[in-house]
Design a protein around this motif. Structure first.
Motif, PDB file in Angstrom:
ATOM      1  N   CYS A 454       0.853  -1.196   0.000  1.00 32.96           N
ATOM      2  CA  CYS A 454       0.000   0.000   0.000  1.00 32.96           C
ATOM      3  C   CYS A 454       0.882   1.237   0.000  1.00 32.96           C
ATOM      4  O   CYS A 454       1.657   1.452   0.945  1.00 32.96           O
ATOM      5  N   HIS A 455       0.774   2.023  -1.061  1.00 34.21           N
ATOM      6  CA  HIS A 455       1.603   3.227  -1.173  1.00 34.21           C
ATOM      7  C   HIS A 455       1.055   4.396  -0.361  1.00 34.21           C
ATOM      8  O   HIS A 455       1.706   5.438  -0.271  1.00 34.21           O
ATOM      9  N   LYS A 456      -0.133   4.256   0.241  1.00 29.42           N
ATOM     10  CA  LYS A 456      -0.722   5.347   1.013  1.00 29.42           C
ATOM     11  C   LYS A 456      -0.162   5.426   2.434  1.00 29.42           C
ATOM     12  O   LYS A 456      -0.433   6.394   3.142  1.00 29.42           O
ATOM     13  N   ILE A 457       0.575   4.435   2.869  1.00 29.16           N
ATOM     14  CA  ILE A 457       1.090   4.396   4.241  1.00 29.16           C
ATOM     15  C   ILE A 457       2.399   5.175   4.302  1.00 29.16           C
ATOM     16  O   ILE A 457       3.342   4.889   3.555  1.00 29.16           O
ATOM     17  N   LYS A 458       2.466   6.153   5.175  1.00 31.08           N
ATOM     18  CA  LYS A 458       3.656   6.972   5.388  1.00 31.08           C
ATOM     19  C   LYS A 458       4.155   6.764   6.828  1.00 31.08           C
ATOM     20  O   LYS A 458       3.362   6.531   7.740  1.00 31.08           O
ATOM     21  N   THR A 459       5.465   6.902   7.008  1.00 30.14           N
ATOM     22  CA  THR A 459       6.086   6.628   8.310  1.00 30.14           C
ATOM     23  C   THR A 459       6.809   7.866   8.817  1.00 30.14           C
ATOM     24  O   THR A 459       7.520   8.533   8.057  1.00 30.14           O
ATOM     25  N   VAL A 460       6.634   8.154  10.109  1.00 29.85           N
ATOM     26  CA  VAL A 460       7.323   9.243  10.785  1.00 29.85           C
ATOM     27  C   VAL A 460       8.300   8.618  11.779  1.00 29.85           C
ATOM     28  O   VAL A 460       7.919   7.770  12.591  1.00 29.85           O
ATOM     29  N   ASP A 461       9.552   9.026  11.719  1.00 35.58           N
ATOM     30  CA  ASP A 461      10.592   8.467  12.573  1.00 35.58           C
ATOM     31  C   ASP A 461      10.557   9.131  13.950  1.00 35.58           C
ATOM     32  O   ASP A 461      10.625  10.360  14.059  1.00 35.58           O
ATOM     33  N   VAL A 462      10.447   8.316  14.997  1.00 38.03           N
ATOM     34  CA  VAL A 462      10.448   8.822  16.376  1.00 38.03           C
ATOM     35  C   VAL A 462      11.648   8.311  17.153  1.00 38.03           C
ATOM     36  O   VAL A 462      11.663   8.363  18.394  1.00 38.03           O
ATOM     37  N   SER A 463      12.658   7.810  16.452  1.00 39.01           N
ATOM     38  CA  SER A 463      13.837   7.290  17.144  1.00 39.01           C
ATOM     39  C   SER A 463      14.583   8.389  17.891  1.00 39.01           C
ATOM     40  O   SER A 463      15.236   8.116  18.913  1.00 39.01           O
ATOM     41  N   ILE A 464      14.501   9.636  17.416  1.00 40.13           N
ATOM     42  CA  ILE A 464      15.199  10.729  18.101  1.00 40.13           C
ATOM     43  C   ILE A 464      14.593  10.971  19.483  1.00 40.13           C
ATOM     44  O   ILE A 464      15.305  11.318  20.433  1.00 40.13           O
ATOM     45  N   LEU A 465      13.285  10.764  19.633  1.00 40.93           N
ATOM     46  CA  LEU A 465      12.653  10.942  20.942  1.00 40.93           C
ATOM     47  C   LEU A 465      13.069   9.829  21.904  1.00 40.93           C
ATOM     48  O   LEU A 465      13.379  10.081  23.073  1.00 40.93           O
ATOM     49  N   LEU A 466      13.095   8.597  21.427  1.00 37.70           N
ATOM     50  CA  LEU A 466      13.501   7.484  22.280  1.00 37.70           C
ATOM     51  C   LEU A 466      14.973   7.584  22.670  1.00 37.70           C
ATOM     52  O   LEU A 466      15.338   7.328  23.822  1.00 37.70           O
ATOM     53  N   SER A 467      15.822   7.967  21.719  1.00 33.45           N
ATOM     54  CA  SER A 467      17.246   8.099  22.030  1.00 33.45           C
ATOM     55  C   SER A 467      17.508   9.237  23.006  1.00 33.45           C
ATOM     56  O   SER A 467      18.365   9.121  23.896  1.00 33.45           O
ATOM     57  N   GLU A 468      16.759  10.322  22.878  1.00 37.78           N
ATOM     58  CA  GLU A 468      16.939  11.428  23.826  1.00 37.78           C
ATOM     59  C   GLU A 468      16.460  11.045  25.216  1.00 37.78           C
ATOM     60  O   GLU A 468      17.060  11.443  26.224  1.00 37.78           O
ATOM     61  N   ALA A 469      15.386  10.257  25.299  1.00 41.35           N
ATOM     62  CA  ALA A 469      14.930   9.782  26.606  1.00 41.35           C
ATOM     63  C   ALA A 469      15.973   8.868  27.246  1.00 41.35           C
ATOM     64  O   ALA A 469      16.239   8.960  28.460  1.00 41.35           O
ATOM     65  N   ILE A 470      16.602   8.012  26.453  1.00 43.06           N
ATOM     66  CA  ILE A 470      17.649   7.133  26.981  1.00 43.06           C
ATOM     67  C   ILE A 470      18.848   7.955  27.438  1.00 43.06           C
ATOM     68  O   ILE A 470      19.431   7.704  28.501  1.00 43.06           O
ATOM     69  N   ARG A 471      19.228   8.951  26.635  1.00 45.04           N
ATOM     70  CA  ARG A 471      20.395   9.770  26.988  1.00 45.04           C
ATOM     71  C   ARG A 471      20.162  10.529  28.289  1.00 45.04           C
ATOM     72  O   ARG A 471      21.030  10.551  29.171  1.00 45.04           O
TER      73      ARG A 471
END
Length: 490
Positions: A454-471
Protein backbone atom coordinates in the motif's frame (compact mmCIF):
# COMPACT_ATOMS: atom_id res chain seq x y z
CA UNK A 1 74.59 16.02 -4.88
CA UNK A 2 71.28 16.20 -6.72
CA UNK A 3 71.22 12.43 -6.96
CA UNK A 4 71.74 12.22 -3.18
CA UNK A 5 68.95 14.70 -2.52
CA UNK A 6 66.63 12.86 -4.91
CA UNK A 7 67.43 9.51 -3.29
CA UNK A 8 66.95 11.00 0.17
CA UNK A 9 63.64 12.62 -0.82
CA UNK A 10 62.29 9.38 -2.34
CA UNK A 11 63.18 7.51 0.83
CA UNK A 12 61.40 10.07 3.01
CA UNK A 13 58.33 10.05 0.76
CA UNK A 14 58.24 6.27 1.02
CA UNK A 15 58.27 6.53 4.81
CA UNK A 16 55.43 9.03 4.65
CA UNK A 17 53.39 6.71 2.47
CA UNK A 18 53.75 3.77 4.83
CA UNK A 19 52.75 5.98 7.75
CA UNK A 20 56.04 6.32 9.61
CA UNK A 21 56.37 10.07 9.01
CA UNK A 22 53.96 12.92 8.49
CA UNK A 23 54.01 15.31 5.56
CA UNK A 24 55.48 18.07 7.72
CA UNK A 25 58.39 15.85 8.78
CA UNK A 26 59.08 14.87 5.18
CA UNK A 27 59.33 18.42 3.89
CA UNK A 28 61.37 19.50 6.90
CA UNK A 29 63.88 16.72 6.32
CA UNK A 30 64.15 17.56 2.64
CA UNK A 31 64.75 21.21 3.52
CA UNK A 32 67.51 20.32 5.98
CA UNK A 33 69.15 18.10 3.39
CA UNK A 34 69.08 20.84 0.80
CA UNK A 35 70.47 23.35 3.29
CA UNK A 36 73.37 21.08 4.14
CA UNK A 37 74.26 20.27 0.53
CA UNK A 38 73.43 23.66 -1.00
CA UNK A 39 73.82 26.43 1.62
CA UNK A 40 72.48 29.08 -0.73
CA UNK A 41 69.08 27.40 -0.81
CA UNK A 42 66.57 28.68 1.72
CA UNK A 43 64.50 26.37 3.97
CA UNK A 44 60.82 25.67 3.29
CA UNK A 45 58.80 28.93 3.29
CA UNK A 46 56.44 29.60 6.17
CA UNK A 47 53.32 29.71 4.02
CA UNK A 48 54.00 26.13 2.86
CA UNK A 49 54.39 24.99 6.44
CA UNK A 50 51.11 26.68 7.31
CA UNK A 51 49.32 24.71 4.63
CA UNK A 52 50.72 21.47 6.03
CA UNK A 53 49.31 21.98 9.55
CA UNK A 54 46.43 19.67 10.47
CA UNK A 55 43.00 21.31 10.32
CA UNK A 56 40.59 21.47 13.21
CA UNK A 57 37.79 18.85 13.08
CA UNK A 58 34.42 20.31 12.08
CA UNK A 59 31.01 19.17 13.17
CA UNK A 60 27.54 19.91 11.86
CA UNK A 61 25.91 19.96 15.30
CA UNK A 62 25.89 23.11 17.40
CA UNK A 63 27.93 23.06 20.57
CA UNK A 64 24.90 23.39 22.83
CA UNK A 65 22.30 21.37 20.91
CA UNK A 66 19.69 19.86 23.27
CA UNK A 67 19.75 16.61 21.28
CA UNK A 68 23.51 16.35 21.09
CA UNK A 69 25.29 13.29 22.44
CA UNK A 70 26.96 14.51 25.62
CA UNK A 71 29.08 11.66 26.85
CA UNK A 72 26.60 8.81 26.80
CA UNK A 73 29.31 6.42 25.59
CA UNK A 74 31.04 6.17 28.94
CA UNK A 75 31.47 2.42 28.91
CA UNK A 76 28.74 1.37 31.35
CA UNK A 77 25.79 1.46 28.94
CA UNK A 78 24.67 -1.40 26.73
CA UNK A 79 21.76 -1.56 24.28
CA UNK A 80 20.34 -5.00 23.54
CA UNK A 81 17.72 -5.64 20.89
CA UNK A 82 15.33 -8.50 20.36
CA UNK A 83 13.93 -9.72 17.07
CA UNK A 84 10.83 -7.52 17.07
CA UNK A 85 12.27 -4.29 15.58
CA UNK A 86 16.03 -4.42 14.84
CA UNK A 87 15.86 -1.43 12.47
CA UNK A 88 14.59 0.90 15.22
CA UNK A 89 17.23 -0.40 17.63
CA UNK A 90 19.96 0.38 15.11
CA UNK A 91 18.61 3.91 14.58
CA UNK A 92 18.63 4.57 18.33
CA UNK A 93 22.17 3.19 18.72
CA UNK A 94 23.44 5.35 15.84
CA UNK A 95 21.91 8.48 17.36
CA UNK A 96 23.50 7.72 20.72
CA UNK A 97 26.86 6.94 19.18
CA UNK A 98 27.08 3.44 20.63
CA UNK A 99 26.97 0.00 19.11
CA UNK A 100 24.39 -2.65 19.79
CA UNK A 101 25.42 -5.24 22.33
CA UNK A 102 26.21 -8.74 21.14
CA UNK A 103 23.14 -10.79 21.98
CA UNK A 104 21.80 -13.88 20.25
CA UNK A 105 18.04 -14.47 20.52
CA UNK A 106 16.58 -17.44 18.71
CA UNK A 107 14.11 -20.30 19.02
CA UNK A 108 14.93 -23.95 19.25
CA UNK A 109 13.25 -26.65 17.22
CA UNK A 110 10.62 -27.05 19.95
CA UNK A 111 9.85 -23.28 19.79
CA UNK A 112 11.54 -22.50 23.12
CA UNK A 113 13.17 -19.07 23.35
CA UNK A 114 16.93 -19.06 23.84
CA UNK A 115 19.00 -15.99 24.77
CA UNK A 116 22.79 -15.79 24.76
CA UNK A 117 24.34 -12.49 25.89
CA UNK A 118 27.86 -12.57 24.47
CA UNK A 119 29.26 -9.61 26.47
CA UNK A 120 29.69 -8.88 30.13
CA UNK A 121 26.85 -6.85 31.68
CA UNK A 122 28.12 -6.87 35.26
CA UNK A 123 27.49 -3.51 36.97
CA UNK A 124 26.31 -1.97 33.69
CA UNK A 125 23.08 -0.27 32.70
CA UNK A 126 21.31 -2.38 30.09
CA UNK A 127 18.60 -1.02 27.78
CA UNK A 128 16.51 -3.75 26.16
CA UNK A 129 14.57 -2.59 23.10
CA UNK A 130 11.58 -4.77 22.27
CA UNK A 131 8.22 -3.71 20.88
CA UNK A 132 4.93 -5.39 20.11
CA UNK A 133 4.89 -7.04 16.70
CA UNK A 134 2.84 -9.57 14.78
CA UNK A 135 4.34 -12.42 16.78
CA UNK A 136 3.41 -10.71 20.02
CA UNK A 137 3.71 -13.66 22.40
CA UNK A 138 7.23 -14.54 21.24
CA UNK A 139 8.21 -10.87 21.54
CA UNK A 140 7.03 -10.79 25.15
CA UNK A 141 8.85 -14.02 25.96
CA UNK A 142 12.07 -12.73 24.40
CA UNK A 143 11.86 -9.58 26.52
CA UNK A 144 11.27 -11.52 29.74
CA UNK A 145 14.10 -13.99 29.11
CA UNK A 146 16.53 -11.21 28.12
CA UNK A 147 15.66 -9.20 31.25
CA UNK A 148 16.05 -12.21 33.53
CA UNK A 149 19.36 -13.13 31.86
CA UNK A 150 20.69 -9.63 32.58
CA UNK A 151 19.40 -9.82 36.15
CA UNK A 152 21.15 -13.10 36.85
CA UNK A 153 24.32 -11.70 35.21
CA UNK A 154 24.53 -8.91 37.83
CA UNK A 155 23.47 -5.98 35.66
CA UNK A 156 23.10 -2.78 37.69
CA UNK A 157 19.94 -1.47 35.98
CA UNK A 158 17.70 -3.12 33.39
CA UNK A 159 15.53 -0.65 31.49
CA UNK A 160 12.94 -1.84 29.01
CA UNK A 161 12.40 0.38 25.96
CA UNK A 162 9.00 -0.77 24.69
CA UNK A 163 7.62 1.73 22.14
CA UNK A 164 4.37 -0.23 21.78
CA UNK A 165 3.30 -2.11 24.89
CA UNK A 166 1.45 -5.32 23.94
CA UNK A 167 -1.89 -6.23 25.50
CA UNK A 168 -2.54 -2.57 26.32
CA UNK A 169 -6.09 -2.90 25.00
CA UNK A 170 -6.94 -5.45 27.67
CA UNK A 171 -6.77 -3.02 30.56
CA UNK A 172 -10.41 -3.33 31.69
CA UNK A 173 -12.27 -6.08 33.45
CA UNK A 174 -14.54 -8.12 31.20
CA UNK A 175 -17.12 -10.71 32.08
CA UNK A 176 -15.35 -13.88 33.24
CA UNK A 177 -12.06 -12.37 32.08
CA UNK A 178 -9.07 -10.62 33.60
CA UNK A 179 -6.90 -7.52 33.21
CA UNK A 180 -4.13 -8.96 31.06
CA UNK A 181 -2.06 -5.75 30.98
CA UNK A 182 -1.67 -5.94 34.77
CA UNK A 183 -0.51 -9.54 34.50
CA UNK A 184 2.05 -8.52 31.90
CA UNK A 185 3.27 -5.65 34.09
CA UNK A 186 3.81 -7.99 37.04
CA UNK A 187 5.72 -10.43 34.84
CA UNK A 188 8.03 -7.69 33.54
CA UNK A 189 8.85 -6.45 37.03
CA UNK A 190 9.45 -9.98 38.28
CA UNK A 191 11.79 -10.64 35.35
CA UNK A 192 14.05 -7.82 36.53
CA UNK A 193 13.05 -4.65 34.67
CA UNK A 194 13.68 -1.60 36.86
CA UNK A 195 12.34 1.09 34.52
CA UNK A 196 10.02 1.23 31.49
CA UNK A 197 10.12 3.66 28.56
CA UNK A 198 7.08 3.41 26.33
CA UNK A 199 5.01 5.61 24.04
CA UNK A 200 1.30 6.47 23.86
CA UNK A 201 -0.28 3.84 26.06
CA UNK A 202 -3.80 2.87 25.04
CA UNK A 203 -4.94 3.67 28.58
CA UNK A 204 -2.72 5.89 30.71
CA UNK A 205 -3.87 4.12 33.87
CA UNK A 206 -1.72 1.15 32.83
CA UNK A 207 1.25 2.95 34.41
CA UNK A 208 -0.21 2.10 37.81
CA UNK A 209 0.03 -1.63 37.10
CA UNK A 210 3.84 -1.53 37.21
CA UNK A 211 5.92 -1.70 40.38
CA UNK A 212 8.66 0.36 38.72
CA UNK A 213 8.76 3.86 37.15
CA UNK A 214 7.14 4.24 33.72
CA UNK A 215 7.82 7.09 31.27
CA UNK A 216 4.96 7.34 28.78
CA UNK A 217 6.31 9.45 25.91
CA UNK A 218 4.05 11.18 23.38
CA UNK A 219 4.27 11.08 19.60
CA UNK A 220 1.76 13.88 19.02
CA UNK A 221 4.45 16.58 18.39
CA UNK A 222 5.78 14.51 15.47
CA UNK A 223 2.33 14.03 13.96
CA UNK A 224 1.47 17.71 14.43
CA UNK A 225 4.72 18.66 12.76
CA UNK A 226 3.85 16.37 9.84
CA UNK A 227 0.48 18.08 9.45
CA UNK A 228 2.04 21.53 9.38
CA UNK A 229 4.87 20.66 6.98
CA UNK A 230 3.33 18.05 4.67
CA UNK A 231 -0.29 19.26 4.33
CA UNK A 232 -0.15 22.62 2.51
CA UNK A 233 -3.75 23.68 3.21
CA UNK A 234 -3.96 22.40 6.78
CA UNK A 235 -5.65 25.63 7.91
CA UNK A 236 -8.70 24.43 5.99
CA UNK A 237 -8.75 21.11 7.84
CA UNK A 238 -10.95 19.67 10.56
CA UNK A 239 -9.88 17.11 13.15
CA UNK A 240 -12.28 14.17 13.24
CA UNK A 241 -12.89 11.75 16.09
CA UNK A 242 -14.08 8.47 14.61
CA UNK A 243 -16.04 7.73 17.79
CA UNK A 244 -17.01 9.68 20.93
CA UNK A 245 -14.23 7.94 22.88
CA UNK A 246 -11.60 9.75 20.77
CA UNK A 247 -12.99 13.25 21.38
CA UNK A 248 -10.33 14.26 23.92
CA UNK A 249 -7.45 13.40 21.61
CA UNK A 250 -9.12 15.12 18.66
CA UNK A 251 -9.80 18.23 20.77
CA UNK A 252 -6.13 18.40 21.78
CA UNK A 253 -5.00 18.29 18.14
CA UNK A 254 -7.60 20.87 17.09
CA UNK A 255 -6.60 23.33 19.81
CA UNK A 256 -2.93 23.15 18.82
CA UNK A 257 -3.65 23.55 15.10
CA UNK A 258 -6.34 26.23 15.65
CA UNK A 259 -8.86 24.31 13.55
CA UNK A 260 -12.33 22.87 14.05
CA UNK A 261 -13.44 19.45 15.27
CA UNK A 262 -16.02 16.92 14.12
CA UNK A 263 -17.27 13.71 15.72
CA UNK A 264 -18.67 10.62 14.03
CA UNK A 265 -21.53 9.49 16.24
CA UNK A 266 -23.74 6.43 16.10
CA UNK A 267 -21.32 3.82 14.84
CA UNK A 268 -22.65 0.43 15.86
CA UNK A 269 -20.32 -1.56 18.07
CA UNK A 270 -19.61 -5.21 17.28
CA UNK A 271 -18.16 -7.89 19.47
CA UNK A 272 -14.79 -7.38 17.77
CA UNK A 273 -14.49 -3.77 18.94
CA UNK A 274 -12.42 -2.82 21.98
CA UNK A 275 -15.11 -0.87 23.84
CA UNK A 276 -17.87 -3.43 23.31
CA UNK A 277 -19.37 -4.77 26.52
CA UNK A 278 -20.99 -8.03 25.51
CA UNK A 279 -24.32 -8.77 27.12
CA UNK A 280 -25.06 -12.00 28.93
CA UNK A 281 -26.32 -14.27 26.17
CA UNK A 282 -26.19 -17.43 28.25
CA UNK A 283 -29.86 -17.16 29.18
CA UNK A 284 -30.79 -19.28 32.18
CA UNK A 285 -27.47 -20.49 33.52
CA UNK A 286 -28.94 -22.08 36.65
CA UNK A 287 -29.04 -18.91 38.73
CA UNK A 288 -32.15 -17.09 39.94
CA UNK A 289 -32.44 -13.52 41.08
CA UNK A 290 -33.10 -13.02 43.93
CA UNK A 291 -32.01 -16.43 45.25
CA UNK A 292 -34.72 -18.36 47.17
CA UNK A 293 -34.55 -18.21 50.95
CA UNK A 294 -34.02 -21.40 52.93
CA UNK A 295 -37.03 -22.85 54.78
CA UNK A 296 -35.60 -21.89 58.19
CA UNK A 297 -35.23 -18.23 57.19
CA UNK A 298 -38.73 -18.22 55.68
CA UNK A 299 -40.16 -19.48 59.04
CA UNK A 300 -38.37 -16.74 60.97
CA UNK A 301 -39.66 -14.11 58.55
CA UNK A 302 -43.27 -15.40 58.92
CA UNK A 303 -43.06 -15.40 62.72
CA UNK A 304 -41.69 -11.85 62.81
CA UNK A 305 -44.50 -10.61 60.58
CA UNK A 306 -47.09 -12.38 62.77
CA UNK A 307 -45.72 -10.78 65.96
CA UNK A 308 -45.72 -7.33 64.38
CA UNK A 309 -49.35 -7.82 63.37
CA UNK A 310 -50.34 -8.28 67.00
CA UNK A 311 -48.39 -5.24 68.09
CA UNK A 312 -50.22 -2.99 65.63
CA UNK A 313 -53.83 -2.00 66.15
CA UNK A 314 -56.26 -1.95 63.30
CA UNK A 315 -58.89 0.74 62.72
CA UNK A 316 -61.92 0.97 65.03
CA UNK A 317 -64.74 -1.30 63.96
CA UNK A 318 -62.52 -3.55 61.89
CA UNK A 319 -62.29 -7.21 62.64
CA UNK A 320 -59.13 -8.11 64.53
CA UNK A 321 -56.66 -10.14 62.61
CA UNK A 322 -53.10 -10.17 61.32
CA UNK A 323 -52.21 -7.14 59.20
CA UNK A 324 -49.04 -6.19 57.34
CA UNK A 325 -46.66 -3.47 58.51
CA UNK A 326 -47.47 -1.30 55.47
CA UNK A 327 -51.22 -1.54 56.17
CA UNK A 328 -50.69 -0.63 59.83
CA UNK A 329 -48.62 2.39 58.84
CA UNK A 330 -51.26 3.54 56.39
CA UNK A 331 -53.97 3.18 59.03
CA UNK A 332 -51.92 5.21 61.51
CA UNK A 333 -51.48 7.98 58.96
CA UNK A 334 -55.23 8.04 58.25
CA UNK A 335 -55.91 8.42 61.96
CA UNK A 336 -53.63 11.44 61.99
CA UNK A 337 -51.26 9.93 64.49
CA UNK A 338 -47.67 8.94 63.79
CA UNK A 339 -46.98 5.24 64.08
CA UNK A 340 -45.28 4.34 67.33
CA UNK A 341 -41.91 2.69 66.84
CA UNK A 342 -40.42 0.31 69.31
CA UNK A 343 -37.17 1.04 71.11
CA UNK A 344 -35.47 -1.81 69.26
CA UNK A 345 -36.36 -0.37 65.86
CA UNK A 346 -35.03 3.03 66.88
CA UNK A 347 -31.79 1.59 68.23
CA UNK A 348 -31.07 -0.65 65.27
CA UNK A 349 -32.03 1.95 62.66
CA UNK A 350 -34.96 0.21 61.02
CA UNK A 351 -36.56 2.13 58.18
CA UNK A 352 -40.20 3.09 58.25
CA UNK A 353 -41.98 0.93 55.64
CA UNK A 354 -44.08 3.89 54.58
CA UNK A 355 -40.93 5.53 53.23
CA UNK A 356 -40.05 2.64 50.92
CA UNK A 357 -41.34 2.85 47.35
CA UNK A 358 -41.91 -0.17 45.15
CA UNK A 359 -41.46 -0.01 41.37
CA UNK A 360 -43.41 -3.16 40.72
CA UNK A 361 -40.38 -5.31 39.91
CA UNK A 362 -39.71 -8.63 41.54
CA UNK A 363 -35.96 -9.22 41.44
CA UNK A 364 -33.07 -7.37 39.79
CA UNK A 365 -34.22 -5.27 36.81
CA UNK A 366 -32.76 -6.16 33.42
CA UNK A 367 -30.63 -3.56 31.64
CA UNK A 368 -32.16 -2.46 28.37
CA UNK A 369 -30.16 -3.27 25.23
CA UNK A 370 -28.57 -0.42 23.32
CA UNK A 371 -30.24 0.65 20.11
CA UNK A 372 -28.09 1.08 17.01
CA UNK A 373 -28.65 4.68 15.91
CA UNK A 374 -27.90 5.76 12.35
CA UNK A 375 -24.36 6.93 11.72
CA UNK A 376 -24.05 10.70 11.59
CA UNK A 377 -21.33 13.33 11.59
CA UNK A 378 -21.51 16.08 14.21
CA UNK A 379 -19.72 19.06 12.68
CA UNK A 380 -19.11 20.61 9.27
CA UNK A 381 -16.64 18.77 7.02
CA UNK A 382 -17.89 19.99 3.64
CA UNK A 383 -15.07 21.25 1.41
CA UNK A 384 -12.42 20.62 4.07
CA UNK A 385 -9.55 18.25 4.79
CA UNK A 386 -10.63 15.62 7.30
CA UNK A 387 -7.88 14.33 9.61
CA UNK A 388 -8.81 11.38 11.82
CA UNK A 389 -6.51 10.86 14.83
CA UNK A 390 -6.15 7.88 17.15
CA UNK A 391 -3.50 6.11 19.21
CA UNK A 392 -3.31 2.96 17.06
CA UNK A 393 -4.56 1.49 13.80
CA UNK A 394 -5.14 -2.24 13.96
CA UNK A 395 -8.35 -3.27 12.20
CA UNK A 396 -8.98 -0.54 9.63
CA UNK A 397 -12.61 -1.39 8.88
CA UNK A 398 -13.91 1.28 11.24
CA UNK A 399 -11.61 3.88 9.67
CA UNK A 400 -12.73 2.87 6.17
CA UNK A 401 -16.41 3.20 7.13
CA UNK A 402 -15.75 6.60 8.71
CA UNK A 403 -13.89 7.75 5.58
CA UNK A 404 -16.85 6.80 3.40
CA UNK A 405 -19.17 8.82 5.64
CA UNK A 406 -16.84 11.83 5.53
CA UNK A 407 -16.62 11.57 1.75
CA UNK A 408 -20.41 11.62 1.50
CA UNK A 409 -20.50 14.75 3.67
CA UNK A 410 -18.17 16.66 1.32
CA UNK A 411 -14.64 16.16 2.66
CA UNK A 412 -12.30 16.38 -0.36
CA UNK A 413 -9.25 14.81 1.32
CA UNK A 414 -9.03 12.34 4.19
CA UNK A 415 -5.98 11.60 6.37
CA UNK A 416 -5.65 9.03 9.15
CA UNK A 417 -2.95 9.55 11.80
CA UNK A 418 -1.94 7.30 14.64
CA UNK A 419 1.10 6.45 16.74
CA UNK A 420 1.12 2.67 16.39
CA UNK A 421 0.49 1.23 12.94
CA UNK A 422 -0.27 -2.43 13.62
CA UNK A 423 -2.23 -2.79 10.34
CA UNK A 424 -3.32 -6.36 10.93
CA UNK A 425 -4.96 -8.81 8.53
CA UNK A 426 -5.75 -7.35 5.12
CA UNK A 427 -5.40 -3.72 6.23
CA UNK A 428 -3.13 -2.66 3.29
CA UNK A 429 -5.67 -3.87 0.73
CA UNK A 430 -8.59 -2.18 2.50
CA UNK A 431 -6.69 1.10 2.76
CA UNK A 432 -5.69 0.97 -0.90
CA UNK A 433 -9.30 0.46 -2.01
CA UNK A 434 -10.84 2.97 0.42
CA UNK A 435 -11.48 6.71 0.24
CA UNK A 436 -8.54 7.37 2.58
CA UNK A 437 -5.85 9.43 0.86
CA UNK A 438 -3.02 8.87 3.33
CA UNK A 439 -2.29 6.92 6.53
CA UNK A 440 0.49 8.39 8.70
CA UNK A 441 1.98 6.28 11.49
CA UNK A 442 5.25 6.21 13.41
CA UNK A 443 7.91 3.50 13.36
CA UNK A 444 7.15 2.16 16.85
CA UNK A 445 5.95 -1.02 15.12
CA UNK A 446 7.61 -2.46 11.97
CA UNK A 447 5.34 -2.26 8.93
CA UNK A 448 7.70 -2.43 5.98
CA UNK A 449 5.77 -5.29 4.39
CA UNK A 450 2.50 -3.36 4.61
CA UNK A 451 4.09 -0.34 2.90
CA UNK A 452 5.07 -2.52 -0.05
CA UNK A 453 1.43 -3.49 -0.63
CA UNK A 454 0.00 0.00 0.00
CA UNK A 455 1.60 3.23 -1.17
CA UNK A 456 -0.72 5.35 1.01
CA UNK A 457 1.09 4.40 4.24
CA UNK A 458 3.66 6.97 5.39
CA UNK A 459 6.09 6.63 8.31
CA UNK A 460 7.32 9.24 10.79
CA UNK A 461 10.59 8.47 12.57
CA UNK A 462 10.45 8.82 16.38
CA UNK A 463 13.84 7.29 17.14
CA UNK A 464 15.20 10.73 18.10
CA UNK A 465 12.65 10.94 20.94
CA UNK A 466 13.50 7.48 22.28
CA UNK A 467 17.25 8.10 22.03
CA UNK A 468 16.94 11.43 23.83
CA UNK A 469 14.93 9.78 26.61
CA UNK A 470 17.65 7.13 26.98
CA UNK A 471 20.39 9.77 26.99
CA UNK A 472 18.71 11.91 29.64
CA UNK A 473 17.86 8.93 31.79
CA UNK A 474 21.37 7.56 31.60
CA UNK A 475 22.98 10.91 32.39
CA UNK A 476 20.54 11.41 35.30
CA UNK A 477 18.94 14.43 33.65
CA UNK A 478 15.32 15.50 33.88
CA UNK A 479 12.86 14.14 31.33
CA UNK A 480 10.45 17.04 31.79
CA UNK A 481 11.89 18.65 28.66
CA UNK A 482 10.24 15.88 26.63
CA UNK A 483 6.84 16.55 28.22
CA UNK A 484 6.60 20.29 27.63
CA UNK A 485 3.02 21.41 26.91
CA UNK A 486 1.85 17.81 27.10
CA UNK A 487 -1.60 17.30 28.62
CA UNK A 488 -3.50 14.22 29.70
CA UNK A 489 -5.53 14.29 26.49
CA UNK A 490 -2.45 13.89 24.26
Amino acid sequence: MLLFVSYHSCKLIHLALVGSLSRLDVFSSIGRALSMRVPSLLPIPAFILATLRPREPQTDLPLHSPLMNTGVCNGDIMILAGNSHPALAQLIADRLGVRLGACLVYQKTDRETMVEIQESVRSRTVYILQTGSKDVNNSIMELLVMAYACKTSSARNIIGVIPYLPYSKQSKMRKRGCIVSKLLAKMMCKAGLTHIITMDLHQKEIQGFFDCPVDNLRASPFLLNYIVEQIPDYRNSVIVAKDPASCKRATSYAERLRVGIAVIHGEAKTRFDDDYEDADEDGDDGRTSPPPLPARQQGRLHSSVSMSSFMERSEPGAEPGPVTAAAAAAAALRRGRPRLRSAASVCFGEVDPSRIMSVGVTGVPMQAAKEKPPISVVGDVGGRIAIMVDDMIDDVRSFVAAAEMLKERGAYKIYVMATHGLLSADAPRLIEESAIDEVVVTNTVPHDVQKIHCHKIKTVDVSILLSEAIRRLHNKESLSYLFRNITMED
